[in-house]
Design a protein around this motif. Sequence first.
Motif, PDB file in Angstrom:
ATOM      1  N   UNK A   1       3.736 -13.697  -0.958  1.00  0.00           N
ATOM      2  CA  UNK A   1       2.474 -12.959  -0.767  1.00  0.00           C
ATOM      3  C   UNK A   1       2.556 -11.503  -1.226  1.00  0.00           C
ATOM      4  N   UNK A   2       3.697 -10.860  -1.020  1.00  0.00           N
ATOM      5  CA  UNK A   2       3.893  -9.486  -1.496  1.00  0.00           C
ATOM      6  C   UNK A   2       3.762  -9.410  -3.015  1.00  0.00           C
ATOM      7  N   UNK A   3       4.343 -10.389  -3.711  1.00  0.00           N
ATOM      8  CA  UNK A   3       4.304 -10.397  -5.179  1.00  0.00           C
ATOM      9  C   UNK A   3       2.895 -10.701  -5.668  1.00  0.00           C
ATOM     10  N   UNK A   4       2.198 -11.608  -5.002  1.00  0.00           N
ATOM     11  CA  UNK A   4       0.826 -11.918  -5.404  1.00  0.00           C
ATOM     12  C   UNK A   4      -0.093 -10.716  -5.187  1.00  0.00           C
ATOM     13  N   UNK A   5       0.173  -9.930  -4.162  1.00  0.00           N
ATOM     14  CA  UNK A   5      -0.595  -8.699  -3.949  1.00  0.00           C
ATOM     15  C   UNK A   5      -0.400  -7.735  -5.116  1.00  0.00           C
ATOM     16  N   UNK A   6       0.843  -7.601  -5.592  1.00  0.00           N
ATOM     17  CA  UNK A   6       1.109  -6.766  -6.765  1.00  0.00           C
ATOM     18  C   UNK A   6       0.364  -7.274  -8.000  1.00  0.00           C
ATOM     19  N   UNK A   7       0.372  -8.594  -8.183  1.00  0.00           N
ATOM     20  CA  UNK A   7      -0.298  -9.186  -9.345  1.00  0.00           C
ATOM     21  C   UNK A   7      -1.812  -8.998  -9.262  1.00  0.00           C
ATOM     22  N   UNK A   8      -2.365  -9.199  -8.082  1.00  0.00           N
ATOM     23  CA  UNK A   8      -3.809  -9.016  -7.919  1.00  0.00           C
ATOM     24  C   UNK A   8      -4.205  -7.562  -8.168  1.00  0.00           C
ATOM     25  N   UNK A   9      -3.391  -6.642  -7.691  1.00  0.00           N
ATOM     26  CA  UNK A   9      -3.672  -5.223  -7.924  1.00  0.00           C
ATOM     27  C   UNK A   9      -3.628  -4.904  -9.417  1.00  0.00           C
ATOM     28  N   UNK A  10      -2.675  -5.495 -10.124  1.00  0.00           N
ATOM     29  CA  UNK A  10      -2.569  -5.278 -11.567  1.00  0.00           C
ATOM     30  C   UNK A  10      -3.809  -5.812 -12.288  1.00  0.00           C
ATOM     31  N   UNK A  11      -4.261  -6.976 -11.902  1.00  0.00           N
ATOM     32  CA  UNK A  11      -5.459  -7.541 -12.526  1.00  0.00           C
ATOM     33  C   UNK A  11      -6.682  -6.674 -12.213  1.00  0.00           C
TER      34      UNK A  11
END
Length: 535
Positions: free
Chosen positions: A263-273
């Motif tokens: 979930x931490x990594x997906x949060x980073x990815x969503x923020x990047x998008x």
Amino acid sequence: MNRNRVLLHGGEVVDGTGAERRRADVLVENGRISAVAGISRDIDASVMDVSGSVVFPGFIDVHAHDDLALLRPDGVEPKVMQGVTVDVVGNCGHGCAPVATDPLMQASYSGPVLGRFPESPPWRSFPEYLDHLSATGLRTNAVALVPHGALRASISGYARRPLDDRELARATRDLDEALERGAAGLSLGLMYAPGDAADRSELLALARVVAARGRILAAHIRSEGDDIAGSLRELLDIARGSGVRVQLSHLKVVSPRNKGRMPEILTLLDAARSEGIDITADVYPYTAGSTTAAALFPNWALADGVPGLLASLDAPSERAEIVASMHRPWRRQENNFRALGADGILLAGFRQPVNEHYEGARLSDVADERGEDSAECLCRLMTEERGELTVVMFQMDEADVTAALSWPWSLIGSDGLPVQSPYTHPRMYGTFARVLTEYVRERGLLTLEEATRRMTALPAERFRIPARGVIRAGAAADLVVASPERIEDHATFAAPRRFPEHVRAVLVDGEFATLDGAATESTAGALLPIERSTA
């Protein structure tokens, strides 16, 4: 009966766009879909009754290592039999082209990932490799990424340093030529030598070449464990500075101590998008990964490739230093040997008759049988097998895998290794069937329509492969006929080389590559063109 026309009659269609499953017949003419509608079976065509089945677009494996397997008889049969009609090769920076300054070093390092290298490959440059693919009838279609590790090795070998200005100029020139000739993008393998020696300026320069051509940057980041967040931020920084579109390779979090971090990594990815960075990822539906056993050793020991590692292992004092290091944390590289322990590592690829009974065994069991420390045992096995070992590593937690598959921007890639040893990771045979059985039918994590979109239309869009990944008039006739209610994935870690059941037929460019669950001799596949971009 007109055998240039094929009518798939009486079934349903999941067209790849995410639209709901519907009743329709599919008419194929001269390698293209000519109609998707209710069509009389009295038409002048070869008719296949597909009642009780669904017609899907052919699956696109966005993370394949079949660079050489495409050229071997039956080399990609495990893919074709599960419905893969497009293979994206050249991933993780590993590749057979361009040819390294020391071809033997390249073959020994990438052989456990790609399978055995030809003694005298009929290519030197990447465009020549593309030409060879284009001139060969293939069992499935291919799209090729330029592997950064091979590109680097063709210029500076396995040097443990950044490229100098002259070398970088050549690398950008060679990359641009390969993209102009039809490569789909560049792949990074920043966990592996020699790609791990690249600095920000090198990666940024190469990414800008890719962006200028409107192609994609696929990236195996430096760490997928303790430093995964930092490694991902490095990739996002490269994307931010170049404007390149990014495909994160095999989205995962490894080692037991990092369990629950997805979930931490997906949060980073969503923020990047949200920021505007165009990033997607690929995922394989397993809790174990697989790679060359050389990746379990510190990269400083691979400064001269696998031959250099073997020379060090042959010297008692140097081997002792390597063994000691394998029991300690490493600064800039994930120490998977230490993180997983010998019990979490399976071995494959043995050629010496005395070692053949270790095929598929846990390293811990082999070390116990030999009465050796596990790191010492691995070192001795590498020496005995001249470095050509593959490992399967139980690295991930199922909840993290499920979270990665749930991310709306994750595609499906097998990361399968087409090695010629008796044992291999089951993902080579079962990835796409497993998604449909385990994560669609059994768990309901994805709808059938959404899972299909992730395996067809979305990858075709990301890699800019025209007229693939959808069922509509005018599209290429890459098709799979299967029953989602009956399909079974039989490839397991205990018995990995087993084909799925109830995949009735696979068509590649309108020709049957499999029929009634058996392979044909069709070689209708080809190297596919990539859409031009004005980016």
